[in-house]
Design an enzyme around this catalytic site. Sequence first.
Site, PDB file in Angstrom:
ATOM      1  N   THR A   1     -69.344 -18.630 -29.006  1.00  0.00           N
ATOM      2  CA  THR A   1     -68.201 -18.328 -28.130  1.00  0.00           C
ATOM      3  C   THR A   1     -67.449 -19.622 -27.852  1.00  0.00           C
ATOM      4  OG1 THR A   1     -69.389 -16.506 -27.131  1.00  0.00           O
ATOM      5  CG2 THR A   1     -67.533 -17.387 -25.877  1.00  0.00           C
TER       6      THR A   1
ATOM      7  N   CYS B   1     -73.759 -15.936 -20.293  1.00  0.00           N
ATOM      8  CA  CYS B   1     -72.430 -15.681 -20.878  1.00  0.00           C
ATOM      9  C   CYS B   1     -71.337 -15.457 -19.839  1.00  0.00           C
ATOM     10  CB  CYS B   1     -72.504 -14.486 -21.817  1.00  0.00           C
ATOM     11  SG  CYS B   1     -73.693 -14.753 -23.144  1.00  0.00           S
TER      12      CYS B   1
ATOM     13  N   LEU C   1     -70.432  -0.204 -14.768  1.00  0.00           N
ATOM     14  CA  LEU C   1     -69.976   0.138 -13.420  1.00  0.00           C
ATOM     15  C   LEU C   1     -71.191   0.296 -12.502  1.00  0.00           C
ATOM     16  CD1 LEU C   1     -67.024   2.692 -13.923  1.00  0.00           C
ATOM     17  CD2 LEU C   1     -66.874   0.317 -13.146  1.00  0.00           C
TER      18      LEU C   1
ATOM     19  N   ARG D   1     -81.656 -17.743 -17.258  1.00  0.00           N
ATOM     20  CA  ARG D   1     -80.494 -18.620 -17.076  1.00  0.00           C
ATOM     21  C   ARG D   1     -79.442 -17.922 -16.200  1.00  0.00           C
ATOM     22  NH1 ARG D   1     -78.939 -19.936 -23.097  1.00  0.00           N
ATOM     23  NH2 ARG D   1     -79.699 -17.815 -23.338  1.00  0.00           N
TER      24      ARG D   1
ATOM     25  N   PHE E   1     -70.708  -9.800 -30.133  1.00  0.00           N
ATOM     26  CA  PHE E   1     -70.658  -8.996 -28.900  1.00  0.00           C
ATOM     27  C   PHE E   1     -72.017  -8.447 -28.486  1.00  0.00           C
ATOM     28  CE2 PHE E   1     -66.542  -8.681 -31.089  1.00  0.00           C
ATOM     29  CZ  PHE E   1     -65.721  -9.269 -30.132  1.00  0.00           C
TER      30      PHE E   1
ATOM     31  N   LYS F   1     -81.446  -9.758 -16.227  1.00  0.00           N
ATOM     32  CA  LYS F   1     -81.291  -8.307 -16.362  1.00  0.00           C
ATOM     33  C   LYS F   1     -82.551  -7.775 -17.047  1.00  0.00           C
ATOM     34  CE  LYS F   1     -79.110  -8.286 -20.827  1.00  0.00           C
ATOM     35  NZ  LYS F   1     -78.055  -7.736 -21.652  1.00  0.00           N
TER      36      LYS F   1
ATOM     37  N   GLY G   1     -74.915 -12.136 -13.944  1.00  0.00           N
ATOM     38  CA  GLY G   1     -75.420 -13.487 -14.220  1.00  0.00           C
ATOM     39  C   GLY G   1     -75.602 -13.648 -15.710  1.00  0.00           C
TER      40      GLY G   1
HETATM   41  C1  UGA Z   1     -72.724 -10.166 -22.412  1.00  0.00           C
HETATM   42  C2  UGA Z   1     -71.843  -9.096 -23.068  1.00  0.00           C
HETATM   43  O1  UGA Z   1     -72.177  -7.798 -22.569  1.00  0.00           O
HETATM   44  C3  UGA Z   1     -72.021  -9.114 -24.601  1.00  0.00           C
HETATM   45  O2  UGA Z   1     -71.125  -8.191 -25.181  1.00  0.00           O
HETATM   46  C4  UGA Z   1     -71.723 -10.526 -25.103  1.00  0.00           C
HETATM   47  O3  UGA Z   1     -71.923 -10.617 -26.508  1.00  0.00           O
HETATM   48  C5  UGA Z   1     -72.637 -11.517 -24.408  1.00  0.00           C
HETATM   49  O4  UGA Z   1     -72.430 -11.440 -22.982  1.00  0.00           O
HETATM   50  C6  UGA Z   1     -72.308 -12.903 -24.906  1.00  0.00           C
HETATM   51  O5  UGA Z   1     -71.176 -13.348 -24.681  1.00  0.00           O
HETATM   52  O6  UGA Z   1     -73.107 -13.515 -25.620  1.00  0.00           O
HETATM   53  P1  UGA Z   1     -75.328 -10.359 -21.796  1.00  0.00           P
HETATM   54  O7  UGA Z   1     -74.963 -11.628 -21.084  1.00  0.00           O
HETATM   55  O8  UGA Z   1     -76.480 -10.362 -22.740  1.00  0.00           O
HETATM   56  O9  UGA Z   1     -74.084  -9.813 -22.673  1.00  0.00           O
HETATM   57  O10 UGA Z   1     -75.645  -9.270 -20.670  1.00  0.00           O
HETATM   58  P2  UGA Z   1     -74.921  -7.978 -20.056  1.00  0.00           P
HETATM   59  O11 UGA Z   1     -75.685  -6.789 -20.435  1.00  0.00           O
HETATM   60  O12 UGA Z   1     -73.481  -7.980 -20.345  1.00  0.00           O
HETATM   61  O13 UGA Z   1     -75.145  -8.249 -18.498  1.00  0.00           O
HETATM   62  C7  UGA Z   1     -74.579  -9.376 -17.854  1.00  0.00           C
HETATM   63  C8  UGA Z   1     -74.844  -9.342 -16.362  1.00  0.00           C
HETATM   64  O14 UGA Z   1     -74.103  -8.298 -15.742  1.00  0.00           O
HETATM   65  C9  UGA Z   1     -76.300  -9.080 -15.983  1.00  0.00           C
HETATM   66  O15 UGA Z   1     -76.650  -9.927 -14.905  1.00  0.00           O
HETATM   67  C10 UGA Z   1     -76.317  -7.624 -15.563  1.00  0.00           C
HETATM   68  O16 UGA Z   1     -77.340  -7.321 -14.646  1.00  0.00           O
HETATM   69  C11 UGA Z   1     -74.946  -7.507 -14.919  1.00  0.00           C
HETATM   70  N1  UGA Z   1     -74.426  -6.129 -14.894  1.00  0.00           N
HETATM   71  C12 UGA Z   1     -74.171  -5.468 -16.053  1.00  0.00           C
HETATM   72  C13 UGA Z   1     -74.155  -5.521 -13.664  1.00  0.00           C
HETATM   73  O17 UGA Z   1     -74.371  -6.114 -12.584  1.00  0.00           O
HETATM   74  N2  UGA Z   1     -73.655  -4.243 -13.671  1.00  0.00           N
HETATM   75  C14 UGA Z   1     -73.392  -3.570 -14.808  1.00  0.00           C
HETATM   76  O18 UGA Z   1     -72.915  -2.421 -14.727  1.00  0.00           O
HETATM   77  C15 UGA Z   1     -73.657  -4.196 -16.034  1.00  0.00           C
END
Ligand code: UGA
Length: 429
Positions: free
Chosen positions: A121, A260, A250, A327, A152, A320, A257
């Site tokens: 990225t 990314c 949502l 991290r 992604f 998560k 956190g």
């Molecule tokens: C995110 C993106 O979803 C990926 O598409 C992207 O490739 C990646 O970053 C990256 O740039 O490498 P990731 O960081 O693995 O992926 O995790 P997510 O599933 O997106 O969750 C991120 C944070 O948002 C977590 O802390 C999760 O608990 C929180 N979250 C997610 C919420 O609080 N509510 C939600 O509805 C979804």
Amino acid sequence: MEISIIGTGYVGLVTGTCFAEVGHQVTCVDCDAAKIELLRSGGIPIYEPGLKELVEKNAAEGRLRFTTSTREGVDASDIIFIAVPTPPLPDGSVDLSFIEGVARDIASAMTGYKIVVDKSTVPVKTGEKVAETIQRYCKARVEFDVVSNPEFLREGFAVEDFMHPDRVVIGVASQRPVKAMQEVFGPYNAPIIVTDIHSAELIKHAANSFLALKISYINAISVVCEATGANVQEVANGIGMDARIGRRFLDAGLGFGGSCFPKDLSAFIKISEQLGYDFRLLREVQRINTEQMERFLKKMADTLWVLKEKKIGVLGLAFKQNTDDVRSSPAIELCQRLLKEGAVLRVYDPKAMEKAKAVLKEATFVADMNAVPDGCDALVVATEWPEFKKLDLERARNVMTHPILFDGRNLFDGREMERHGWIYKSVGR
Ligand code: UGA
């Protein structure tokens, strides 16, 4: 096709392995000799569902190999992916020194036409800099193309996401590398978007920022829900059924956190600032995220009154579910804030205990989820691991001084909890 991947972190290792899985011949390169040794001996440096089995299988079948030599990787392939870290700098901008270093290494090893693909990225316009660097450091004066191919995948679902992408984005400066890139991604049967390099780079930052915005939006709605007695999950379901909005991302909670979203938001705000645009909308997304944690801590303090010396059991440390990654984990931040207030913590995570030990030295790590509540004044759910729903609530109630649960991820059914005598506080319900 013959492909090399420079960098075997979350993205590089998953990419290399999933390329091998569809039949490509893959060389994974990393400068960390210990990591390469571990991978060669069948070990794996991260927890990611399904990945270990795929690494083993593809290595055994001769399609996946590991080396510390960039030259070996460059010699072995016509397509070289860069998947090295792009960490944040103190001012929010991105440290591109790993990208630059790899571009130089590739340049000095090139002896014929290569396609150099950036998967890390990066800020918009990085592709231009990579091309300039290769031009400058390539003594052999061979032809090459630079391509942008943002990734992604989500941690915890990385293999699934890579094997079944919603779309593949390919940013090019000429048509020459397009056919080869289509062959690389053809086996995944996903729509392939071919665009210019700047747009491809921007798609990545714009996508992550929009997803973070969605989370902050529902967290802001959760505040209004709490003030009115509405239920944020009902609201999310109701708006999510509109196909233009969609239900995913949502879920209100402790905020986002990970390695990314926080980093990419800061980077995108910084890039926009450098381009003369104050991206206030995204600064608000950050502010809501910070406030969400503050509000949750206040909720705990309002209920427990004094936090000092309160024994608190924390379920979840990873940022998560489905990962051992801590991290920028909201769960770790919560623990650190509680420790600072003088609380005594008993903590548990199904996968992230080892990584959390390095950053939570004062907490007691409990090996069994059901032993966490022993002697506690309150429990907190900080990560949305589905197995926490199997917690023995009957036992927990008997071994705690008082049955209080703060559910930072809205895992439990509030009415059910209250019916069983719990004081139950969640987010936006
Ligand atoms: C995110 C993106 O979803 C990926 O598409 C992207 O490739 C990646 O970053 C990256 O740039 O490498 P990731 O960081 O693995 O992926 O995790 P997510 O599933 O997106 O969750 C991120 C944070 O948002 C977590 O802390 C999760 O608990 C929180 N979250 C997610 C919420 O609080 N509510 C939600 O509805 C979804």
